[in-house]
Design a protein around this motif. Sequence first.
Motif, mmCIF file in Angstrom:
data_model
loop_
_atom_site.group_PDB
_atom_site.id
_atom_site.type_symbol
_atom_site.label_atom_id
_atom_site.label_comp_id
_atom_site.label_asym_id
_atom_site.label_seq_id
_atom_site.Cartn_x
_atom_site.Cartn_y
_atom_site.Cartn_z
ATOM 1 N N HIS A 96 42.335 36.806 37.186
ATOM 2 C CA HIS A 96 41.200 36.286 38.144
ATOM 3 C C HIS A 96 40.063 36.937 37.489
ATOM 4 O O HIS A 96 39.777 38.320 37.349
ATOM 5 C CB HIS A 96 41.584 36.622 39.424
ATOM 6 N N PRO A 97 38.939 36.055 37.318
ATOM 7 C CA PRO A 97 37.781 36.464 36.908
ATOM 8 C C PRO A 97 36.858 37.659 37.831
ATOM 9 O O PRO A 97 36.279 38.568 37.174
ATOM 10 C CB PRO A 97 36.546 35.303 36.956
ATOM 11 N N GLN A 98 37.231 37.958 39.178
ATOM 12 C CA GLN A 98 36.429 38.589 39.960
ATOM 13 C C GLN A 98 37.329 40.051 39.789
ATOM 14 O O GLN A 98 36.823 41.124 40.350
ATOM 15 C CB GLN A 98 36.367 38.274 41.311
ATOM 16 N N LEU A 99 38.241 40.099 39.142
ATOM 17 C CA LEU A 99 39.153 41.265 39.149
ATOM 18 C C LEU A 99 39.160 41.708 37.818
ATOM 19 O O LEU A 99 40.370 42.548 37.509
ATOM 20 C CB LEU A 99 40.696 41.107 39.678
ATOM 21 N N GLN A 100 38.210 41.609 36.995
ATOM 22 C CA GLN A 100 38.274 42.238 35.477
ATOM 23 C C GLN A 100 37.330 43.390 35.431
ATOM 24 O O GLN A 100 36.517 43.611 36.286
ATOM 25 C CB GLN A 100 37.916 41.114 34.622
ATOM 26 N N ASN A 101 38.038 44.098 34.338
ATOM 27 C CA ASN A 101 36.996 45.640 33.966
ATOM 28 C C ASN A 101 37.045 46.550 35.374
ATOM 29 O O ASN A 101 36.269 47.163 35.449
ATOM 30 C CB ASN A 101 35.967 45.270 33.489
ATOM 31 N N LEU A 102 38.174 46.452 36.177
ATOM 32 C CA LEU A 102 38.254 47.394 37.367
ATOM 33 C C LEU A 102 38.714 48.765 36.634
ATOM 34 O O LEU A 102 39.511 48.879 35.972
ATOM 35 C CB LEU A 102 39.156 46.888 38.279
ATOM 36 N N ARG A 103 37.859 49.864 37.322
ATOM 37 C CA ARG A 103 38.554 51.331 36.982
ATOM 38 C C ARG A 103 39.944 51.548 37.305
ATOM 39 O O ARG A 103 40.801 52.315 36.853
ATOM 40 C CB ARG A 103 37.523 52.337 37.348
ATOM 41 N N ARG A 104 40.182 51.278 38.746
ATOM 42 C CA ARG A 104 41.386 51.495 39.466
ATOM 43 C C ARG A 104 41.891 50.155 40.218
ATOM 44 O O ARG A 104 41.111 49.589 40.817
ATOM 45 C CB ARG A 104 41.192 52.702 40.223
ATOM 46 N N PHE A 105 43.183 49.927 40.014
ATOM 47 C CA PHE A 105 43.771 48.928 40.720
ATOM 48 C C PHE A 105 44.928 49.343 41.366
ATOM 49 O O PHE A 105 45.929 49.915 40.457
ATOM 50 C CB PHE A 105 44.206 47.936 39.763
ATOM 51 N N MET A 106 44.947 49.644 42.690
ATOM 52 C CA MET A 106 46.295 50.081 43.293
ATOM 53 C C MET A 106 47.060 49.232 44.088
ATOM 54 O O MET A 106 46.692 48.196 44.435
ATOM 55 C CB MET A 106 45.913 51.320 44.052
ATOM 56 N N LEU A 107 48.309 49.682 44.406
ATOM 57 C CA LEU A 107 49.263 49.050 45.258
ATOM 58 C C LEU A 107 50.279 49.808 45.733
ATOM 59 O O LEU A 107 50.198 51.066 45.124
ATOM 60 C CB LEU A 107 49.888 47.813 44.618
ATOM 61 N N ALA A 108 50.923 49.770 46.772
ATOM 62 C CA ALA A 108 52.082 50.342 47.202
ATOM 63 C C ALA A 108 53.253 49.203 47.568
ATOM 64 O O ALA A 108 53.141 48.192 47.877
ATOM 65 C CB ALA A 108 51.900 50.864 48.637
ATOM 66 N N THR A 109 54.520 49.841 47.133
ATOM 67 C CA THR A 109 55.824 49.094 47.011
ATOM 68 C C THR A 109 56.858 50.012 47.183
ATOM 69 O O THR A 109 56.981 51.154 46.969
ATOM 70 C CB THR A 109 56.058 48.331 45.829
ATOM 71 N N ALA A 110 57.838 49.297 48.026
ATOM 72 C CA ALA A 110 59.060 50.258 48.067
ATOM 73 C C ALA A 110 60.186 49.591 47.220
ATOM 74 O O ALA A 110 61.031 50.493 47.122
ATOM 75 C CB ALA A 110 59.451 50.175 49.519
ATOM 76 N N ASP A 111 60.075 48.332 46.618
ATOM 77 C CA ASP A 111 61.278 47.801 46.217
ATOM 78 C C ASP A 111 60.788 46.973 44.802
ATOM 79 O O ASP A 111 61.906 46.364 44.368
ATOM 80 C CB ASP A 111 61.917 47.075 46.945
ATOM 81 N N ALA A 112 59.249 47.074 44.467
ATOM 82 C CA ALA A 112 59.236 45.881 43.217
ATOM 83 C C ALA A 112 58.465 46.660 42.014
ATOM 84 O O ALA A 112 57.777 46.040 41.596
ATOM 85 C CB ALA A 112 58.254 44.962 43.763
ATOM 86 N N HIS A 113 58.831 47.943 41.911
ATOM 87 C CA HIS A 113 58.191 48.659 40.942
ATOM 88 C C HIS A 113 58.523 48.097 39.430
ATOM 89 O O HIS A 113 57.725 48.005 38.801
ATOM 90 C CB HIS A 113 58.953 50.072 40.892
ATOM 91 N N GLY A 114 59.623 47.343 39.170
ATOM 92 C CA GLY A 114 59.937 47.012 37.844
ATOM 93 C C GLY A 114 58.954 45.726 37.803
ATOM 94 O O GLY A 114 58.646 45.770 36.424
#
Length: 149
Positions: A96-114
């Motif tokens: 997505h063009p608005q999500l380019q060149n970000l220094r940090r992109f985070m998320l939290a997951t309990a079961d989709a690490h792979g």
Amino acid sequence: MSIEFDTDKQRLDRNMVYRYLSGESYWARGLPRDIFERSLDGALCIGGYDAHGKQVAFARVISDYATFAYLGDVFVLDSVRGQGVGKALMTYIQAHPQLQNLRRFMLATADAHGLYAQYGFTALSAPERIMEKLDPDVYQRLATASKPA
């Protein structure tokens, strides 16, 4: 499976997304409807739609679109799981063009690490630097407080 993704909030099946998040997800169970609606207003929302226009996937990105983003509320309906929809959704988000060149992109997951590891997500590089203020029962308290006595 051919899925079309877009960020048009008017196209979202808000009732379906709300039902899934508040009733089926492990992370937002009991989510009040008004908070759900506010969460959409403050985010880049991605809907995934099958060939008939039915929404089958959703994700929400909270970002300043310059340095940081947080990916949340990601789901794919059971009826299309295992058909590459989650991977296609992640590919769409990463491109997505608005999500380019970000220094940090985070998320939290309990079961989709792979899944997320395939897109460059890793465990925290410096967990001692990351803090959180977590209130896992906030929705239940709100529900109890809003019930008439």
